[in-house]
Scaffold this motif. Sequence first.
Motif, short mmCIF file in Angstrom:
data_model
loop_
_atom_site.label_atom_id
_atom_site.label_comp_id
_atom_site.label_asym_id
_atom_site.label_seq_id
_atom_site.Cartn_x
_atom_site.Cartn_y
_atom_site.Cartn_z
N VAL A 101 56.95 44.92 45.02
CA VAL A 101 56.36 45.41 46.26
C VAL A 101 54.89 44.99 46.26
CG1 VAL A 101 57.93 47.36 46.48
CG2 VAL A 101 55.82 47.63 45.16
N ARG A 102 54.30 44.92 47.44
CA ARG A 102 52.91 44.47 47.52
C ARG A 102 51.97 45.66 47.26
NH1 ARG A 102 53.57 39.35 48.96
NH2 ARG A 102 55.10 38.81 50.56
N GLU A 103 51.92 46.04 46.00
CA GLU A 103 51.07 47.16 45.59
C GLU A 103 50.39 46.80 44.28
OE1 GLU A 103 51.49 51.83 44.16
OE2 GLU A 103 53.19 50.84 45.14
N TYR A 104 49.08 46.57 44.33
CA TYR A 104 48.34 46.19 43.14
C TYR A 104 48.34 47.32 42.11
CZ TYR A 104 46.22 42.30 45.80
OH TYR A 104 46.00 41.16 46.54
N ILE A 105 48.35 46.95 40.84
CA ILE A 105 48.26 47.97 39.80
C ILE A 105 46.81 48.34 39.53
CG2 ILE A 105 50.44 47.32 38.71
CD1 ILE A 105 48.70 46.00 36.47
N GLN A 106 45.86 47.49 39.94
CA GLN A 106 44.44 47.81 39.85
C GLN A 106 43.71 46.99 40.92
OE1 GLN A 106 42.10 46.09 36.49
NE2 GLN A 106 44.10 45.40 35.71
N PRO A 107 42.46 47.34 41.24
CA PRO A 107 41.76 46.60 42.28
C PRO A 107 41.79 45.09 42.02
CG PRO A 107 40.50 48.53 41.67
CD PRO A 107 41.64 48.44 40.70
N THR A 108 42.11 44.32 43.04
CA THR A 108 42.34 42.87 42.89
C THR A 108 41.79 42.13 44.09
OG1 THR A 108 44.36 43.26 41.60
CG2 THR A 108 44.13 41.10 42.63
N VAL A 109 41.21 40.97 43.82
CA VAL A 109 40.80 40.03 44.86
C VAL A 109 41.66 38.78 44.69
CG1 VAL A 109 38.93 38.64 45.82
CG2 VAL A 109 38.42 40.85 44.76
N GLN A 110 42.45 38.45 45.70
CA GLN A 110 43.25 37.23 45.65
C GLN A 110 42.62 36.18 46.57
OE1 GLN A 110 47.62 36.91 44.88
NE2 GLN A 110 47.64 38.85 45.95
N ILE A 111 42.31 35.04 46.00
CA ILE A 111 41.74 33.93 46.75
C ILE A 111 42.75 32.79 46.76
CG2 ILE A 111 39.89 32.21 46.81
CD1 ILE A 111 38.19 34.31 45.25
N GLY A 112 43.11 32.34 47.95
CA GLY A 112 44.06 31.25 48.09
C GLY A 112 43.37 29.97 48.51
N LEU A 113 43.77 28.87 47.92
CA LEU A 113 43.27 27.55 48.32
C LEU A 113 44.40 26.77 48.96
CD1 LEU A 113 41.13 26.45 45.21
CD2 LEU A 113 40.36 27.60 47.31
N ASP A 114 44.10 26.16 50.10
CA ASP A 114 45.11 25.31 50.76
C ASP A 114 44.40 24.31 51.65
OD1 ASP A 114 47.63 24.36 51.23
OD2 ASP A 114 48.37 26.15 52.27
N ILE A 115 45.06 23.20 51.89
CA ILE A 115 44.53 22.15 52.75
C ILE A 115 45.66 21.62 53.61
CG2 ILE A 115 42.60 21.42 51.28
CD1 ILE A 115 44.32 19.36 50.03
N PRO A 116 45.36 20.94 54.72
CA PRO A 116 46.43 20.44 55.59
C PRO A 116 47.43 19.59 54.83
CG PRO A 116 44.30 20.23 56.67
CD PRO A 116 44.02 20.66 55.26
N ARG A 117 48.68 19.70 55.22
CA ARG A 117 49.78 19.04 54.51
C ARG A 117 49.56 17.53 54.28
NH1 ARG A 117 54.57 21.42 54.47
NH2 ARG A 117 53.27 23.25 54.27
N PRO A 118 49.15 16.75 55.31
CA PRO A 118 48.96 15.31 55.06
C PRO A 118 47.91 15.01 54.00
CG PRO A 118 49.05 15.76 57.41
CD PRO A 118 48.95 17.08 56.72
N VAL A 119 46.83 15.80 54.00
CA VAL A 119 45.77 15.60 53.01
C VAL A 119 46.28 15.95 51.61
CG1 VAL A 119 43.43 16.27 52.32
CG2 VAL A 119 44.03 16.13 54.75
N LEU A 120 47.02 17.06 51.52
CA LEU A 120 47.57 17.46 50.23
C LEU A 120 48.56 16.43 49.72
CD1 LEU A 120 47.76 19.49 47.95
CD2 LEU A 120 49.47 20.75 49.28
N HIS A 121 49.40 15.91 50.60
CA HIS A 121 50.36 14.88 50.18
C HIS A 121 49.66 13.68 49.57
CE1 HIS A 121 54.13 16.17 52.68
NE2 HIS A 121 53.74 17.09 51.81
N GLU A 122 48.56 13.27 50.19
CA GLU A 122 47.82 12.13 49.66
C GLU A 122 47.21 12.46 48.30
OE1 GLU A 122 46.76 8.38 49.29
OE2 GLU A 122 47.96 9.18 50.97
N ARG A 123 46.69 13.67 48.18
CA ARG A 123 46.12 14.11 46.90
C ARG A 123 47.17 14.10 45.80
NH1 ARG A 123 42.02 19.23 46.62
NH2 ARG A 123 40.41 18.48 48.04
N LEU A 124 48.35 14.61 46.12
CA LEU A 124 49.40 14.70 45.11
C LEU A 124 49.88 13.32 44.69
CD1 LEU A 124 51.41 17.75 46.48
CD2 LEU A 124 49.77 17.71 44.59
N SER A 125 49.96 12.41 45.63
CA SER A 125 50.34 11.03 45.31
C SER A 125 49.32 10.42 44.35
CB SER A 125 50.43 10.20 46.59
OG SER A 125 50.74 8.86 46.28
N THR A 126 48.05 10.60 44.66
CA THR A 126 46.99 10.06 43.80
C THR A 126 47.04 10.70 42.43
OG1 THR A 126 45.56 9.66 45.71
CG2 THR A 126 44.49 9.84 43.56
#
Length: 298
Positions: free
Chosen positions: A179-204
């Motif tokens: 369940v979405r219930e933290y066991i202690q105070p938490t900061v979640q930071i997500g990193l993401d970029i547009p799909r075409p840019v990520l695809h190029e990064r992954l290929s490289t």
Amino acid sequence: MNSASVISVVGPTGTGKSALALSLAEILDGEIVNADSMQFYRGMDIGTAKVSVAERRGIAHHLLDILDVTEEASVSDFQRQARQAIAEIQGRGKRAILVGGSGLYVRAVLDVLEFPGTDPRIRQRLEVEAEAHGMAELRARLQRVDPASAERVADDRRVIRALEVHEVTGKPFSSFMPVREYIQPTVQIGLDIPRPVLHERLSTRVNQMVDQGLADEVERLDQRGLRTGKTAGRALGYAQFLRVLDGEATVAAAAEETIIATRQFARRQSTWFRADPRIRWLDPREDDVVDQAAALCL
């Protein structure tokens, strides 16, 4: 936000999680806890983009290189080890920074999540049934006893695990989902970029891994039992380059297969993490992304 909170850096592969975590650790006097299940394995360095000792800037890293390639990763074991590492880091007055893209492993550490027991005899019997009769019969059985899990679980190993849990506990595997219930105070930071840019990064990135000696790394690990490992032997890049060793694929073909598989994996990761409304999303291409992330953690 509580300055003693756990920090978690998540998102698809190739978005710069490790680099951001290192910068945050320097700014916030932190230590890093790995949550990439493939980076548990000793010797799986190039193909997992593992941060080398020289690249760690003197910052303590935990739960890297804790398994041989023949061993099977366990979410419940990781939960215990990671929570203990976090408690010890906090006991030293430092910030714990959990970083990685293995979604269930991350949630196992951060959220209220109970793991049902195991029974090796039941699991072995189910594995023998799968070997003898194929997975269709086991999938049909799971559909009868736990339709929610049957809809959600695609991997053969998870099907067997779901049936094992049902036999051991009498409860559906789906009832143990976090369940979405933290066991202690938490900061979640997500990193993401547009799909075409990520695809190029992954290929490289995959091509760079090949240039750095991924094929040689796979050959060395094969001598240490890589293909017998239920988890490590299926890792992105490693499974594809084992086929090169067997003469079933060229290096170029294995690299292309790895690129395609990695892009598919990144899409699944994005879907998993985007479903969590608690994550604060940042674009790693922005010049001040480190300052933005640090501000969220204060």
